[in-house]
Design a protein around this motif. Structure first.
Motif: not given
Length: 685
Positions: A272-276
């Protein structure tokens, strides 16, 4: 006592003194009853550090298992995951107050979760019920089912559970893993838009048709499945290879579901890091704390909605829990109290309603873990409850990233007791209970009825013995009683369900094996309407070769209850047989085990020399019947006087004094079958 006609001398009871004694001790009895509702008070005062260590390890282990498991069960129950934690917290915490089993863990289970889930789906599908949420309905079920089971326990009706045999309980509790796996298959593969609570074949067919819509969640689910099975079989292999470290391997295997959730939560967080938007389907926001605490608003309409589903839920609550508790009691050498366990389940579910919990009962998988972890008292549940409470208040932010696919696979792997569809559960419950009751009633209504003979008991020096054992006539080498003597044994209580059967057995045996001494019709045309001519002609020939009936001995060693219907039946039997025999037949009773049975028989006219019955059928005229029978008896005796003078009787009854006679005549109640035989045969056999 030796000179008495009776085994039990009639005793007068002072009812007034008994009532006064009961009233005097009523406060003490009340206190004892209340204390019995809380078994914890009998052992908590002796709690020590040794018990504390074992309970702490077992409690924490179960707590780590129940957190992901209860969340998964809540999804099966069509409820938000937090309600699974609420149910498990209440179950493990409150149960220790009422427990008679140290191993049991109350909380969400596979069978109950699926039953609640499909019940909620059925209720919600009705537009008239739109005003009620699933959590509200589930909490109502918890309260109502809890009250019913609690009342069941307070009235000490736990013995009713014995009407259901262990194989039946095990059969419906174990269920089928295939059906529930198929029902959840779409969710495991990330496929949406499929009714997972439809019939199993429909779910399978629709899932196969929708395989093209499989998402990346399948990768998470399948790798999670591989991880869980690898740990399970890996630890099993290492346990056999390195037996000195089996405790370590056991805990690793036990906590594999917890480890799987932690690992895949970390993976989901990293993805989920860096993603919406997370590429995996995750649990997302879960409210922190016990946010649904309080008295629920339950109206009459909601009660009417829940009412039809309560019997099945109550039966599952009781049977599943008692079956598991009894099994662990046998394994660990202690006994449970079924009624007290009903109180524990009822109280837990009643209080669970205040916390928004749905119906909970005993879990086999968590109880097995608790047992193998070395639990020593029910207090271990407190430690499990504290761990669940910690998760509810402190770990809810971490639950945001739990992948749904991983959570569902955890549910499938840890559930030792899986469930089937609601229809199968309901039908299985009602059929199994009904079948058990039918078998029980059949055994009661058709007790074992035997005619007895005797065999000599060999002595140590191989000399002839004068001691005998009375055994069924079919026993090899059994010696039949003398002509005209019959010995019957009834291997069960004699009550209204089996009285007619016993009556038929006795009369049929008498008519088949003894001679009819009353006059038979001279012509076939004089026969009663219900007797055939062929039967009459055959009876004329067969009957002349049979011995006349002299005495009947009843072995009552297995008869602990005789009700009024059975007594009336015995009176009817005596009347019928006396007419058939053409004279008064002696009726001897051996090994009567309690005074009320003897009193009932005395009132009925047994136990005296003439043995005249005092009981008659309802609505008949006693004086008229006795007068008719007297006239009939005189006529029979006159007509058969010649025949009787020609008969050579093997049994001679006289008034000589012996160990079985009194001034009033022969004894008719005896401490043993041997004594009854001596009295009936005057010691000639």
């Amino acid at each position: 006592m030796a000179d008495s006609n009776y085994i039990f001398e009639p005793k007068k009871k002072d009812l007034k003194a008994d009532v006064q004694r009961t009233v005097h001790h009523l406060p003490a009895f009340s206190i004892e009853y209340v204390k019995s509702l809380f078994p914890i008070f009998s052992w908590i005062g002796r709690y020590n550090t040794t018990w504390l260590l074992g309970d702490l390890i077992a409690g924490i282990t179960v707590g780590l298992v129940v957190i992901p498991q209860s969340m998964a069960y809540a999804k099966v129950a069509a409820l938000p995951v937090e309600y699974g934690l609420y149910s498990s917290f209440v179950g493990v915490t409150i149960y220790c107050l009422f427990a008679t089993s140290k191993d049991m863990t109350i909380g969400p289970t596979a069978v109950m979760s699926l039953l609640i889930g499909q019940t909620l789906t059925a209720i919600s599908s009705n537009k008239d019920n739109a005003g009620y949420s699933n959590p509200t309905i589930a909490a109502t079920f918890s309260l109502l089912a809890g009250l019913i089971v609690l009342l069941f326990g307070l009235l000490r009706l736990g013995i009713v559970v014995r009407f259901v045999s262990n194989p039946v309980i095990a059969g419906f509790t174990t269920g089928s893993a295939i059906n529930i796996t198929i029902s959840q298959l779409a969710g495991l593969l990330g496929i949406t838009g499929i009714d997972t609570r439809a019939a199993t074949y429909l779910v399978l067919g629709n899932t196969l048709k929708a395989l093209g819509r499989t998402t990346v969640d399948a990768a998470a689910g399948l790798t999670c499945l591989l991880f869980l099975y690898s740990v399970k079989f890996g630890m099993s292999y290492l346990t056999t290879r390195y037996s000195n470290r089996q405790k370590i391997f056991f805990f690793i295997s036990t906590l594999r579901n917890f480890l799987a959730v932690v690992i895949y939560t970390i993976i989901a967080f990293i993805l989920n890091i860096g993603k919406t938007t997370n590429p995996l389907s995750i649990l997302k926001t879960m409210p922190s704390g016990l946010h649904d605490v309080g008295v629920k608003d339950i109206d009459t309409k909601l009660l009417s909605i829940c009412g039809p589903y309560l019997p099945g839920i109550c039966i599952v609550l009781v049977l599943e829990h008692i079956a598991i508790a009894k099994s662990f009691g046998r394994i660990n050498d202690y006994r449970i109290a079924p009624s007290q366990e009903c109180i524990a389940i009822g109280a837990t579910n009643c209080l669970g309603c205040l916390f928004g919990a749905y119906p909970a009962t005993g879990s086999f998988s968590r109880s097995a873990i608790k047992s193998k972890s070395g639990v020593l008292t029910p207090f271990a549940g407190i430690f499990s409850g504290l761990l669940v409470l910690l998760a509810i208040y402190a770990l809810t932010p971490a639950f945001y990233y739990i992948p749904n696919a991983a959570l569902k696979y955890v549910y499938h792997i840890v559930a030792d007791f899986n469930a089937v569809t609601q229809r199968i559960i309901k039908v299985g419950i009602y059929v199994s209970v009904g079948f058990s009751l039918a078998i029980t009633l059949l055994r009661i209504s058709r007790p074992k009825f035997e005619t007895l003979g005797r065999i000599a008991i060999a002595s140590l020096d191989d000399k002839s013995s004068n001691k005998y054992a009375y055994v069924p006539s079919v026993f090899e080498g059994a010696q039949s009683p003398p002509s005209g003597i019959l010995i019957f044994r009834i291997d069960q209580e004699l009550t209204y369900p089996n009285a007619d059967y016993i009556e038929d057995e006795i009369i049929n045996h008498v008519k088949t094996n003894t001679r009819r001494m009353s006059e038979m019709p001279k012509r076939a045309n004089d026969l009663p309407w219900n007797e055939a001519k062929v039967t009459y002609e055959s009876k004329i020939q067969e009957n002349s070769a049979l011995p006349p009936l002299k005495a009947i001995i009843f072995d009552f060693s297995a008869v602990c209850i005789v009700d009024s219907t059975a007594v009336q039946i015995l009176v009817n039997v005596k009347r019928t047989i006396n007419r058939y025999a053409g004279s008064e037949v002696e009726y001897h009773f051996a090994t009567i085990l309690n005074e009320p049975i003897q009193k009932s028989l005395i009132i009925a006219g047994f136990g005296s020399a003439d043995q005249k019955a005092l009981l008659v059928d309802v609505g008949t005229n006693t004086a008229k019947i006795n007068d008719l029978e007297s006239k009939h008896s005189v006529e029979i005796k006159k007509s058969m006087e010649t025949k009787k003078s020609e008969e050579v009787s093997e049994v001679v009854i006289d008034s000589s004094e012996d160990s079985t006679a009194t001034s009033g005549g022969n004894k008719f109640f005896h401490l043993s079958v041997e004594a009854a035989v001596i009295a009936a045969t005057n010691g000639t056999w």
